[in-house]
Design a protein around this motif. Structure first.
Motif, short mmCIF file in Angstrom:
data_model
loop_
_atom_site.label_atom_id
_atom_site.label_comp_id
_atom_site.label_asym_id
_atom_site.label_seq_id
_atom_site.Cartn_x
_atom_site.Cartn_y
_atom_site.Cartn_z
N ALA D 43 0.83 -1.20 0.00
CA ALA D 43 0.00 0.00 0.00
C ALA D 43 0.87 1.25 0.00
O ALA D 43 0.65 2.18 -0.79
CB ALA D 43 -0.93 -0.01 1.21
N ASP D 44 1.87 1.27 0.86
CA ASP D 44 2.76 2.42 0.92
C ASP D 44 3.45 2.63 -0.43
O ASP D 44 3.52 3.75 -0.94
CB ASP D 44 3.82 2.22 2.00
CG ASP D 44 3.23 2.38 3.40
OD1 ASP D 44 2.05 2.80 3.48
OD2 ASP D 44 3.92 2.08 4.38
N GLU D 45 3.94 1.53 -0.96
CA GLU D 45 4.66 1.60 -2.24
C GLU D 45 3.75 2.15 -3.34
O GLU D 45 4.19 2.89 -4.21
CB GLU D 45 5.16 0.20 -2.62
CG GLU D 45 5.90 0.11 -3.94
CD GLU D 45 7.34 0.59 -3.83
OE1 GLU D 45 7.91 0.53 -2.73
OE2 GLU D 45 7.88 1.05 -4.86
N ALA D 46 2.48 1.76 -3.28
CA ALA D 46 1.54 2.20 -4.31
C ALA D 46 0.95 3.57 -4.00
O ALA D 46 0.28 4.17 -4.83
CB ALA D 46 0.42 1.18 -4.46
N GLY D 47 1.19 4.01 -2.78
CA GLY D 47 0.65 5.32 -2.40
C GLY D 47 -0.85 5.31 -2.16
O GLY D 47 -1.53 6.31 -2.30
N VAL D 48 -1.36 4.15 -1.77
CA VAL D 48 -2.79 4.07 -1.42
C VAL D 48 -2.92 3.56 0.00
O VAL D 48 -1.94 3.12 0.60
CB VAL D 48 -3.56 3.14 -2.38
CG1 VAL D 48 -3.41 3.61 -3.81
CG2 VAL D 48 -3.07 1.71 -2.22
N SER D 49 -4.11 3.60 0.53
CA SER D 49 -4.31 3.09 1.88
C SER D 49 -4.40 1.57 1.84
O SER D 49 -4.81 0.98 0.84
CB SER D 49 -5.58 3.66 2.48
OG SER D 49 -6.67 2.83 2.22
N LYS D 50 -3.99 0.98 2.94
CA LYS D 50 -3.98 -0.48 3.03
C LYS D 50 -5.36 -1.03 2.67
O LYS D 50 -5.48 -2.07 2.03
CB LYS D 50 -3.60 -0.89 4.44
CG LYS D 50 -3.36 -2.37 4.59
CD LYS D 50 -3.00 -2.71 6.02
CE LYS D 50 -4.15 -2.40 6.97
NZ LYS D 50 -3.86 -2.80 8.36
N ARG D 51 -6.37 -0.30 3.13
CA ARG D 51 -7.73 -0.74 2.88
C ARG D 51 -8.01 -0.93 1.40
O ARG D 51 -8.73 -1.84 0.99
CB ARG D 51 -8.68 0.27 3.50
CG ARG D 51 -10.13 0.02 3.29
CD ARG D 51 -10.55 -1.25 4.00
NE ARG D 51 -11.93 -1.54 3.71
CZ ARG D 51 -12.36 -1.93 2.53
NH1 ARG D 51 -11.49 -2.09 1.55
NH2 ARG D 51 -13.61 -2.17 2.31
N MET D 52 -7.45 -0.07 0.59
CA MET D 52 -7.70 -0.12 -0.85
C MET D 52 -7.14 -1.38 -1.48
O MET D 52 -7.73 -1.93 -2.42
CB MET D 52 -7.08 1.12 -1.51
CG MET D 52 -7.90 2.37 -1.33
SD MET D 52 -9.58 2.17 -1.99
CE MET D 52 -10.47 1.68 -0.53
N VAL D 53 -6.00 -1.81 -0.96
CA VAL D 53 -5.41 -3.04 -1.49
C VAL D 53 -6.39 -4.19 -1.29
O VAL D 53 -6.62 -5.01 -2.20
CB VAL D 53 -4.08 -3.36 -0.79
CG1 VAL D 53 -3.49 -4.64 -1.33
CG2 VAL D 53 -3.10 -2.21 -0.98
N LEU D 54 -7.01 -4.21 -0.12
CA LEU D 54 -7.96 -5.29 0.17
C LEU D 54 -9.29 -5.06 -0.54
O LEU D 54 -10.13 -5.97 -0.62
CB LEU D 54 -8.18 -5.40 1.67
CG LEU D 54 -7.02 -6.05 2.41
CD1 LEU D 54 -7.17 -5.88 3.90
CD2 LEU D 54 -6.91 -7.51 2.04
N TYR D 55 -9.51 -3.84 -0.99
CA TYR D 55 -10.74 -3.58 -1.72
C TYR D 55 -10.63 -4.14 -3.14
O TYR D 55 -11.54 -4.81 -3.62
CB TYR D 55 -11.02 -2.08 -1.75
CG TYR D 55 -12.23 -1.71 -2.56
CD1 TYR D 55 -13.50 -2.13 -2.17
CD2 TYR D 55 -12.09 -0.95 -3.71
CE1 TYR D 55 -14.61 -1.79 -2.91
CE2 TYR D 55 -13.20 -0.60 -4.45
CZ TYR D 55 -14.45 -1.02 -4.05
OH TYR D 55 -15.55 -0.68 -4.80
N TYR D 56 -9.49 -3.88 -3.75
CA TYR D 56 -9.33 -4.34 -5.12
C TYR D 56 -8.98 -5.82 -5.20
O TYR D 56 -9.38 -6.52 -6.12
CB TYR D 56 -8.28 -3.50 -5.84
CG TYR D 56 -8.75 -2.11 -6.13
CD1 TYR D 56 -9.74 -1.89 -7.08
CD2 TYR D 56 -8.26 -1.02 -5.45
CE1 TYR D 56 -10.21 -0.62 -7.35
CE2 TYR D 56 -8.71 0.26 -5.71
CZ TYR D 56 -9.69 0.44 -6.65
OH TYR D 56 -10.15 1.70 -6.91
N PHE D 57 -8.22 -6.25 -4.20
CA PHE D 57 -7.84 -7.67 -4.17
C PHE D 57 -8.30 -8.18 -2.81
O PHE D 57 -7.92 -7.64 -1.80
CB PHE D 57 -6.34 -7.80 -4.34
CG PHE D 57 -5.83 -7.09 -5.54
CD1 PHE D 57 -5.83 -7.71 -6.78
CD2 PHE D 57 -5.41 -5.77 -5.46
CE1 PHE D 57 -5.40 -7.04 -7.90
CE2 PHE D 57 -4.97 -5.10 -6.58
CZ PHE D 57 -4.97 -5.72 -7.82
N ASP D 58 -9.09 -9.19 -2.80
CA ASP D 58 -9.78 -9.55 -1.56
C ASP D 58 -8.88 -9.93 -0.40
O ASP D 58 -9.28 -9.87 0.74
CB ASP D 58 -10.78 -10.68 -1.82
CG ASP D 58 -12.00 -10.16 -2.53
OD1 ASP D 58 -12.18 -8.93 -2.53
OD2 ASP D 58 -12.77 -10.97 -3.07
#
Lengths: 205, 205, 205, 205
Positions: D43-58
């Motif tokens: 998430a940090d590397e992508a510059g998004v919130s951790k939550r978003m990673v789990l939103y796009y990928f379960d």
DNA sequence: CATGAATGAGCGTTCATTCAT
DNA sequence: TATGAATGAACGCTCATTCAT
């Protein structure tokens, strides 16, 4: 591996910290209400990490359960003290109520928390057990008061069950009023009337 | 842009759906308790998408506020009907309480929801206004009963404020007991005693 | 203060327990894979407390490092035995590969663990040293085989470096295939071909 | 309600963000290795919130699965391009390998990630399916190369199954060597020998 | 009028590790 | 030598809400 929560504090430090968390939870509950009291908020208020709250109390529910128990303990103790402090046992009924009312309204947060937990208990078996236990102890205490009054020559003119239930319900109802409207003249007058009625139910022999 | 929630439903269909959601919320509240009643659950119960719940009611808080209003309305109406239905107005005090108690305990979910909302209202300004409003109406209704009793030749021996506050607190306290323990003999007896006491406060001239 | 982990076990009992933990870790690694092999799981499998695992091996990484060393040791030993057991040294190349393959595929868990550790080693300096060390010993062993073959009158037609690298890479690649697909006909045929090719590279003089 | 992850990007923005997360995950995997690549880091590397990673990928697993697919896609595409780019189809075997090797070693992170996922796949059914799929496509591609070579007058002297399995295993084994030791002279020589051997297996008619 | 996409906050679990005895 | 207590980090799930159409 679990620290047994509050009942059996593993180490002095742990016990202190667990107690701090409980205190913080009480403050939050009194200030923010039940649903706004999150683990994070409690953790912040207690100055510990959120994880620690879950370490000492296994879940939010368990925390509130412990808190309910702790609140019940405090209230019962306060009520006990209030009654024990009566110099003339003959006043048990007359003065008893007033002392108990004072004890109960001494800490608003305590009451808010108690009602929060009580309401939640209606649909939560675990909390229900704890709250029930508290109320049972309250009833026992009231029953003892009645016995004491009788021992002091009073004649109780109503069924004990009725007296106990009525006082408990009266306390709850008035406390709810107090929480919402504070110390209004009406409330004060009503408390006086309630007390008078109680006294009339237990006249000197 | 907003559909004004329940107060001004834009279309018949919308109004129906909004009402269905409110009903669903009431069922959830009665079954699961306040904090366990999430928007998703309400949505599922109502058979609509979660998003729709927020479409008709702007927020969870607003939904419960609407619900509280709706509950208050229902209860007040039920109470009004109970009183209006009395054949002999002279019985207003005697029979009034019993009718009102029946009205209040007719729907458990309603009461659970009411207390959930009431407790939350202690720390939530918006809900507080709604709940206060309901209680004010309850008080008005009680006051009217007192006037009616007086008009029928009764002499009320206590201050109206006291009577109103005591009855309200009594109702709340007894209702809380009822929620937790159901129709126990003690409660029944206590209600009887309460009613008798009320009657004694308003003897025929 | 630290027990030096596995290399210098303080007491017989300690040594035994440390070995049991290593064995348990190997079983877990073979069954659950690298990332699913937690200290708790290893502890459970070994029948000791989680804390003990960290007592004998200072960290998860150290445990796997020890394990990698232990696996390497076992494989090298197995390979050595396989080669030593050849009656006719002239067959060193021909039969050698087959024996080594048998040795390597004798314990699936061992291979899974080896690859788990190998992959992790790509980005972990410590594991890398251990895995490198294992591969170096493997290479030495292969080199000795080549020397042995030469001593037995074979003429190796390719550069030793090439032979060694090719055999190692071949082993790894085929082992990876075997792990994923098991003993398929294709794999068996390919191993045969690989072996034939190796033989052709080291014809009798 | 789920965004279907990468396969069916719901909106341009979502697709872009999902892709960015995948890219970030690849960078992390290449830099930090499999087990050190946490959702937060991605998430940090992508510059998004951790939550978003789990939103796009379960889940973390699903993310790596998607990533494996994406890596496989890229590698297969790169390999395809490498082969298509050959001017003289007759060179398919000769030049093919070298081009494919170049394609595979073009992005170290890709390979590290591939092996991380491959190793994990040994004990993870989901990843296994994805990795298997990739390998199957790799095999198909190799088979096509063989057909092409035949069409160009080459005579393949070994069974197709053997050729395919051998080349795949060889690729994997050499790639593993490359990951660990980089471009060593031995490796270079071995690749040359491997290539020569392949060519000898498919001589011009 | 209605909806799907996106997102921050919260909860509770497992894990690895350090502290203290 | 051995152990329980304490704790930060990560994961993944639900919730309420806002954005954008």
């Amino acid at each position: 591996m679990r620290p047994m929560a509050f009942s059996a504090p593993p180490t002095p430090k742990g016990a202190r910290q667990a107690q701090e968390i409980l205190d913080a939870a009480l403050r939050c509950l009194g200030r923010d209400g039940f649903s706004a009291t999150s683990l994070s908020r409690v953790a912040d208020e207690a100055g510990v990490s959120k994880r620690m709250v879950l370490y000492y109390f296994d879940s939010r529910e368990a925390l509130f359960d412990q808190l309910a128990e702790s609140i019940g303990e405090r209230l019962i103790t306060a009520l006990d003290d209030a009654i024990d402090g009566l110099e003339d046992p003959a006043e048990a009924v007359t003065a008893g109520f007033s002392e108990m009312w004072t004890a109960i309204t001494a800490d608003r947060a305590l009451l808010v928390a108690l009602f929060g937990v009580t309401t939640e208990a209606v649909t939560d078996a675990r909390l229900d057990r704890t709250v029930s236990n508290f109320k049972d102890r309250f009833r026992d205490l009231l029953r003892k008061q009645l016995d004491l009054a009788r021992a002091n020559g009073r004649r109780i003119t109503v069924d004990d069950d009725i007296a106990v239930t009525a006082v408990l319900a009266g306390f709850l109802g008035l406390a709810l009023e107090w929480l919402e409207r504070g110390d209004t003249p009406e409330l004060e007058k009503t408390i006086g009337a309630f007390q008078a009625m109680l006294t009339s139910l237990a006249p000197p022999a």
